[in-house]
Design a protein around this motif. Sequence first.
Motif, PDB file in Angstrom:
ATOM      1  N   LEU A   1      38.136  42.286  33.723  1.00 58.08           N
ATOM      2  CA  LEU A   1      37.815  41.012  34.391  1.00 58.08           C
ATOM      3  C   LEU A   1      39.051  40.455  35.073  1.00 58.08           C
ATOM      4  O   LEU A   1      39.006  39.990  36.216  1.00 58.08           O
ATOM      5  CB  LEU A   1      37.254  40.022  33.352  1.00 58.08           C
ATOM      6  N   LYS A   2      40.174  40.523  34.363  1.00 58.12           N
ATOM      7  CA  LYS A   2      41.408  39.956  34.934  1.00 58.12           C
ATOM      8  C   LYS A   2      41.858  40.723  36.175  1.00 58.12           C
ATOM      9  O   LYS A   2      42.486  40.138  37.059  1.00 58.12           O
ATOM     10  CB  LYS A   2      42.502  39.899  33.873  1.00 58.12           C
ATOM     11  N   SER A   3      41.513  42.006  36.258  1.00 57.15           N
ATOM     12  CA  SER A   3      41.881  42.734  37.477  1.00 57.15           C
ATOM     13  C   SER A   3      41.103  42.180  38.670  1.00 57.15           C
ATOM     14  O   SER A   3      41.628  42.089  39.784  1.00 57.15           O
ATOM     15  CB  SER A   3      41.649  44.246  37.315  1.00 57.15           C
ATOM     16  N   LEU A   4      39.858  41.783  38.429  1.00 51.83           N
ATOM     17  CA  LEU A   4      39.067  41.184  39.516  1.00 51.83           C
ATOM     18  C   LEU A   4      39.614  39.806  39.872  1.00 51.83           C
ATOM     19  O   LEU A   4      39.698  39.432  41.053  1.00 51.83           O
ATOM     20  CB  LEU A   4      37.597  41.060  39.102  1.00 51.83           C
ATOM     21  N   ILE A   5      39.984  39.056  38.837  1.00 54.80           N
ATOM     22  CA  ILE A   5      40.528  37.707  39.090  1.00 54.80           C
ATOM     23  C   ILE A   5      41.832  37.832  39.883  1.00 54.80           C
ATOM     24  O   ILE A   5      42.075  37.058  40.821  1.00 54.80           O
ATOM     25  CB  ILE A   5      40.713  36.934  37.757  1.00 54.80           C
ATOM     26  N   SER A   6      42.656  38.823  39.548  1.00 53.44           N
ATOM     27  CA  SER A   6      43.914  39.012  40.301  1.00 53.44           C
ATOM     28  C   SER A   6      43.624  39.372  41.757  1.00 53.44           C
ATOM     29  O   SER A   6      44.304  38.883  42.663  1.00 53.44           O
ATOM     30  CB  SER A   6      44.743  40.157  39.713  1.00 53.44           C
ATOM     31  N   ALA A   7      42.607  40.209  41.963  1.00 49.02           N
ATOM     32  CA  ALA A   7      42.251  40.566  43.346  1.00 49.02           C
ATOM     33  C   ALA A   7      41.802  39.315  44.103  1.00 49.02           C
ATOM     34  O   ALA A   7      42.098  39.149  45.292  1.00 49.02           O
ATOM     35  CB  ALA A   7      41.152  41.622  43.353  1.00 49.02           C
ATOM     36  N   TYR A   8      41.125  38.416  43.397  1.00 51.29           N
ATOM     37  CA  TYR A   8      40.656  37.182  44.033  1.00 51.29           C
ATOM     38  C   TYR A   8      41.833  36.258  44.350  1.00 51.29           C
ATOM     39  O   TYR A   8      41.966  35.766  45.475  1.00 51.29           O
ATOM     40  CB  TYR A   8      39.644  36.479  43.114  1.00 51.29           C
ATOM     41  N   THR A   9      42.685  36.040  43.356  1.00 51.89           N
ATOM     42  CA  THR A   9      43.775  35.079  43.574  1.00 51.89           C
ATOM     43  C   THR A   9      44.809  35.614  44.571  1.00 51.89           C
ATOM     44  O   THR A   9      45.497  34.844  45.223  1.00 51.89           O
ATOM     45  CB  THR A   9      44.459  34.668  42.248  1.00 51.89           C
ATOM     46  N   ALA A  10      44.880  36.945  44.702  1.00 51.41           N
ATOM     47  CA  ALA A  10      45.795  37.500  45.718  1.00 51.41           C
ATOM     48  C   ALA A  10      45.340  37.054  47.114  1.00 51.41           C
ATOM     49  O   ALA A  10      46.148  36.866  48.016  1.00 51.41           O
ATOM     50  CB  ALA A  10      45.812  39.014  45.633  1.00 51.41           C
TER      51      ALA A  10
END
Length: 436
Positions: free
Chosen positions: A64-73
């Motif tokens: 999940l956090k990998s998706l959140i990082s892709a979003y916040t990037a």
Amino acid sequence: MKHRNTLTAIAAATVASLSLAGCGGGSDDPSSSAGAGSSGGGAAATKQLEIFSWWTSGSEDAALKSLISAYTAKYADVQVTNGAVAGGGGGNAQQILQTRIQGGNPPDTFQTHPNESLKVYLDADALEDITSVYDATGLKDKMPADMLKAHENNGDGKYYGLSVGAHRGNVLWYSIPVLEKAGVTAPSGAYTPEQFLTDLEKVKASGATPLCLGAKDTFAVAQLFENTMLGIVGKDKWNQLTTNQLQWSDPDVAKAADTFTKVMAYADSDASAMTWDQAAKKLGEGQCAFNSMGDWEYGELVKAGKAEGTDFGYVAHPGSDGTFVLVVDTFAVAKGAKNLENAKNWMTVLADPKAQLEFNKLKGSTPIRNDVDVSSLPKYQQAAAEAYRSNGLVWSIAHGQATPPTFQQGFFDAVTQFVSNKDSAAFTQALVSAAG
Ligand code: GAL
């Protein structure tokens, strides 16, 4: 198959009244027509995004956090709230979600599954149309037709959920050291239910625990039954049973119940105190021989530092080789979401091939887009991707995609009862009534 607007029996009243009262807000909201990446009136100005899911185990959280990082990037000025609620298979999260939706306080975006699960929210008018995201990302051409359809509302050509990965539900994991010690040949290919029972007995005779089971998570026992059933009834009968073309009183279901009882006799005596991820780790540590579980177990084993081919191996659940039980991970945007545009942008990130690859690598699943190059994924996941693209696909009952939620709950209840009373006739009758 009864089709009421309920997610679980527990949440039944909640969702039924959802459908009566409606829960929109989006349709009167000028921002509700916002397209992906477009400016949606007031919604564009918000700087928040709440993402609701049940991903809290080690591998689920990392994925999940990998998706959140892709979003916040991409959207650095948006503050993301990770609203994950613990409980495998969404056991707790789904009830909380019902309450929040009914109370007019939905999270902006939430985890669900396609097909019958998504339909519950559609029937309750709880979802935003996200067709604009499909159009903007070219997703429509990159998904199998049946899979696409499972994200529509009765074939209306509009999309209401977006999936990021497909898990395979019918996998039997095994501990290589435990099998070696018991003198059991590692299973492969067309492993039969009879061979499985023989091997369970051999492991027991060696003094090891034959079968790990995370029975604290209700779905895990139901999943063991559905995998056992698939191995006995096969894909065609599975599809007939879940679409009311075959009665649950069919003799093959009784046969599956009988096999299930035999398999359950080998379950870990600590099963009822263990969650699915604890059971997975126990297998990884070589403290039991087998565990039947979806391939989120792969993500969990790898996260725990275990290696395929050394610590653990896998095979399709006995009798189910050639069929892929779909447990697909999907997000939807809540109607009336406070941060509508941010939620739609979250959807565009989920559709991104790179984000999908990174997520699935950690999660143990297969990218839902069929154009993602999976050659960088580990051996197991490459095989699963190949199976997803070539096997017969069926929807999971235990994870609410094959049948309406009222049946899913009836299925859970029948399995729970059956485990304690072992009354096969009462079990099949309970399933017949649930399908009513
Ligand atoms: C499923 C979900 C998977 C996995 C599993 C255990 O419903 O699709 O991604 O998280 O529950 O929690």
